[in-house]
Design a protein around this motif. Structure first.
Motif, mmCIF file in Angstrom:
data_model
loop_
_atom_site.group_PDB
_atom_site.id
_atom_site.type_symbol
_atom_site.label_atom_id
_atom_site.label_comp_id
_atom_site.label_asym_id
_atom_site.label_seq_id
_atom_site.Cartn_x
_atom_site.Cartn_y
_atom_site.Cartn_z
ATOM 1 N N LEU A 79 19.398 -55.843 -3.731
ATOM 2 C CA LEU A 79 20.141 -55.743 -3.382
ATOM 3 C C LEU A 79 20.780 -54.522 -4.164
ATOM 4 O O LEU A 79 20.736 -53.622 -3.661
ATOM 5 C CB LEU A 79 21.232 -55.985 -2.338
ATOM 6 N N LYS A 80 20.970 -55.409 -5.587
ATOM 7 C CA LYS A 80 21.499 -53.910 -6.935
ATOM 8 C C LYS A 80 20.496 -53.321 -7.378
ATOM 9 O O LYS A 80 21.066 -52.189 -7.204
ATOM 10 C CB LYS A 80 21.938 -54.802 -7.601
ATOM 11 N N GLY A 140 18.916 -48.612 -1.360
ATOM 12 C CA GLY A 140 18.094 -48.090 0.369
ATOM 13 C C GLY A 140 18.096 -49.042 0.895
ATOM 14 O O GLY A 140 18.043 -49.279 2.209
ATOM 15 N N LEU A 141 17.633 -50.449 0.396
ATOM 16 C CA LEU A 141 17.723 -51.679 1.214
ATOM 17 C C LEU A 141 18.679 -52.692 1.989
ATOM 18 O O LEU A 141 18.873 -52.529 2.542
ATOM 19 C CB LEU A 141 16.547 -52.573 0.767
ATOM 20 N N ALA A 166 22.205 -53.001 6.247
ATOM 21 C CA ALA A 166 23.616 -52.860 6.919
ATOM 22 C C ALA A 166 23.517 -52.374 8.935
ATOM 23 O O ALA A 166 24.372 -52.688 9.563
ATOM 24 C CB ALA A 166 24.575 -51.845 6.632
ATOM 25 N N ASP A 167 22.712 -51.396 8.975
ATOM 26 C CA ASP A 167 22.311 -50.712 10.291
ATOM 27 C C ASP A 167 21.279 -52.600 10.791
ATOM 28 O O ASP A 167 22.511 -52.969 12.302
ATOM 29 C CB ASP A 167 21.081 -50.091 10.255
ATOM 30 N N LEU A 168 20.622 -53.426 10.475
ATOM 31 C CA LEU A 168 20.658 -53.840 10.874
ATOM 32 C C LEU A 168 21.487 -55.418 11.374
ATOM 33 O O LEU A 168 21.422 -55.891 12.882
ATOM 34 C CB LEU A 168 19.496 -54.902 10.131
ATOM 35 N N SER A 201 25.540 -62.136 2.921
ATOM 36 C CA SER A 201 26.869 -61.614 1.914
ATOM 37 C C SER A 201 25.173 -61.057 1.232
ATOM 38 O O SER A 201 24.287 -61.473 1.098
ATOM 39 C CB SER A 201 27.112 -62.757 1.798
ATOM 40 N N PHE A 202 26.200 -59.509 0.910
ATOM 41 C CA PHE A 202 26.173 -59.079 0.017
ATOM 42 C C PHE A 202 25.958 -59.114 -1.678
ATOM 43 O O PHE A 202 25.100 -59.154 -2.765
ATOM 44 C CB PHE A 202 26.119 -57.265 0.298
#
Length: 348
Positions: free
Chosen positions: A242-243, A247-248, A253-255, A211-212
Motif C-alpha cells: 500500500l505504501k 493507486g491500490l 478504499a472504494d471496495l 487496516s491500511f
C-alpha cells in the motif's frame, strides 16, 4: 525455447526425464543434489524448476527456501517431484508456496502438461505487469487486479475443509487472503450467541484486511461453507504494498465503501424483513453474487443457508416450501434452483 532446471539425485531418472523434456523442445539443466541445483538456478535463471524432495546435501524443502529468499529466483515457478504421496507431504510442499506437485513415477503426458500449464499461468501473470517479473525485486501493484496476481504468485498456499475456521474475531490480523476455491462466510456473534452474517465470499474475493496503516485485530470470524483453498500473504507485506502503490490504496478504499453499503442493506433486510423476505434475499445473494450464473443450482446445506439468512433452519425450510409451491424455485435434495429470478426480487 524455455529452460527447465531438474534437480534429482537418481541418475537414471534424471537422465530419462532430461531426454523426455528435450524431446518436447525444452532446454534442460540437471543437478544431482540441492546445492548444485541452487547454484545453477542463480547462474542461469531458468523458466521453471522441478525438484525432488529427498536428496543429499540439501533436500527439496531447503532448495525451495533458499530460492524463494533470493530476489533473482523467488518468482520462478517451482514444482516438487517426489515418490512421497502422503497428503501431509503434499500439503507441506504446497504450504511453502510451491506451484505444483508431481508424484513419481509420472507419465510423459502428465509431466509435460503440468510444466506447460505452469509456464502459461506465469506468462499471463507476467503480462499484467509493466516490466518482467523475473529478476526484479518487486513489480508494481497498481490496482486490485495486480494485487490478486501478486498474492497468487507470491502467497502461501492454504487449504481448508467445510466448517473450518479461517480466522477468528479478535485474533491478530496476520494474513490477507485471496479465495481461490470454495465459499466463505464472515460473521460476528451477538451477546446471545447468535451469528450476524457480515459477508459472503467466493473465488477471486479478498478477505482479512481491516487496516491500511497499522496492525489490527480481525473484526469478525471467517468460516468455510464448503471445502476450498486460498492464497495468503502477511498483513505486514500487504501494508508495504500500500505504501509503495497509492493507486491500490484508493481502489481498496472504494471496495471498503462498497462492502459497507452492501452490509447496511443486508442488516436492514435482516432486521426488518419477513422470514420469507430473508430467505429470498439469501437465495438471491448466492445466485447473483456467489454462483457463476444465477441459473446454477445452489448447493448449500439448509443450516448454512439459515445461518446466512439469520433465521432458524425450520423457518428456512418452511419458506423454501412456500417458494417451491409458488413455482419460484425447485428443490432436488439439498440443491435449490431458481425458476423465476424476476419474481423473487418482488418478495416482501
Amino acid at each position: 525455447m524455455e529452460t527447465i532446471l531438474y534437480i534429482e539425485d537418481d541418475p537414471v531418472l534424471r537422465e530419462n526425464t532430461r531426454e523426455m523434456l528435450e524431446f518436447s523442445n525444452f532446454k534442460v539443466l540437471t543437478a544431482k543434489n540441492g546445492k548444485i541445483g541452487v547454484d545453477l538456478a542463480l547462474k542461469h535463471s531458468p523458466d521453471i524448476i522441478l525438484c525432488d524432495i529427498i536428496m543429499p546435501v540439501w533436500d527439496g524443502y531447503k532448495v525451495f527456501q533458499v530460492l524463494k529468499e533470493n530476489r533473482l529466483t523467488y518468482r520462478i515457478p517451482f514444482i516438487f517431484v517426489s515418490a512421497k504421496v502422503d497428503k501431509e507431504d503434499i500439503r507441506s510442499g504446497m504450504n511453502l508456496g510451491a506451484d505444483d506437485y508431481l508424484t513419481k513415477p509420472f507419465e510423459e503426458e502428465e509431466l509435460i502438461s503440468t510444466i506447460q500449464s505452469r509456464l502459461e499461468k506465469y506468462s499471463k501473470l507476467q503480462e499484467n505487469y509493466s516490466f518482467p517479473l523475473k529478476n526484479s525485486a518487486i513489480a508494481p501493484v497498481n490496482n486490485l487486479s495486480d494485487l490478486k496476481d501478486y498474492i497468487e504468485l507470491n502467497g502461501e498456499y492454504y487449504d481448508f475443509k467445510r466448517k473450518s475456521i479461517i480466522y477468528r474475531e479478535d485474533e491478530n490480523a496476520n494474513y490477507i487472503y485471496l479465495l481461490e476455491d470454495g465459499i466463505v462466510k464472515n460473521y460476528k456473534m451477538d451477546e446471545y450467541g447468535k451469528e450476524l452474517i457480515t459477508g459472503l465470499y467466493k473465488k477471486g474475493d479478498l478477505l482479512g484486511f481491516y487496516s491500511f496503516g497499522s496492525s489490527s485485530l480481525y473484526a469478525e470470524t471467517s468460516t468455510a461453507l464448503e471445502d476450498g483453498m486460498a492464497y495468503r500473504i502477511l498483513s505486514l507485506e500487504f501494508r508495504k504494498l500500500l505504501k509503495l502503490n497509492p493507486g491500490l490504496t484508493l481502489e481498496l478504499a472504494d471496495l471498503f465503501s462498497e462492502n459497507l453499503t452492501n452490509l447496511r442493506k443486508h442488516l436492514l433486510d435482516t432486521a426488518y424483513g419477513s422470514v420469507l423476505k430473508k430467505t429470498t434475499y439469501t437465495i438471491l445473494q448466492f445466485a447473483e453474487n456467489i454462483q457463476e450464473t444465477p441459473e446454477d443450482s445452489i448447493k448449500i446445506s439448509r443450516s448454512d443457508l439459515a445461518s446466512v439468512a439469520g433465521i432458524s433452519t425450520e423457518s428456512l425450510i418452511r419458506s423454501l416450501s412456500q417458494l417451491k409451491k409458488d413455482n419460484l424455485i425447485d428443490i432436488e435434495g439439498r440443491n435449490i434452483k431458481i425458476l423465476d429470478l424476476k419474481k423473487l426480487h418482488t418478495i416482501r
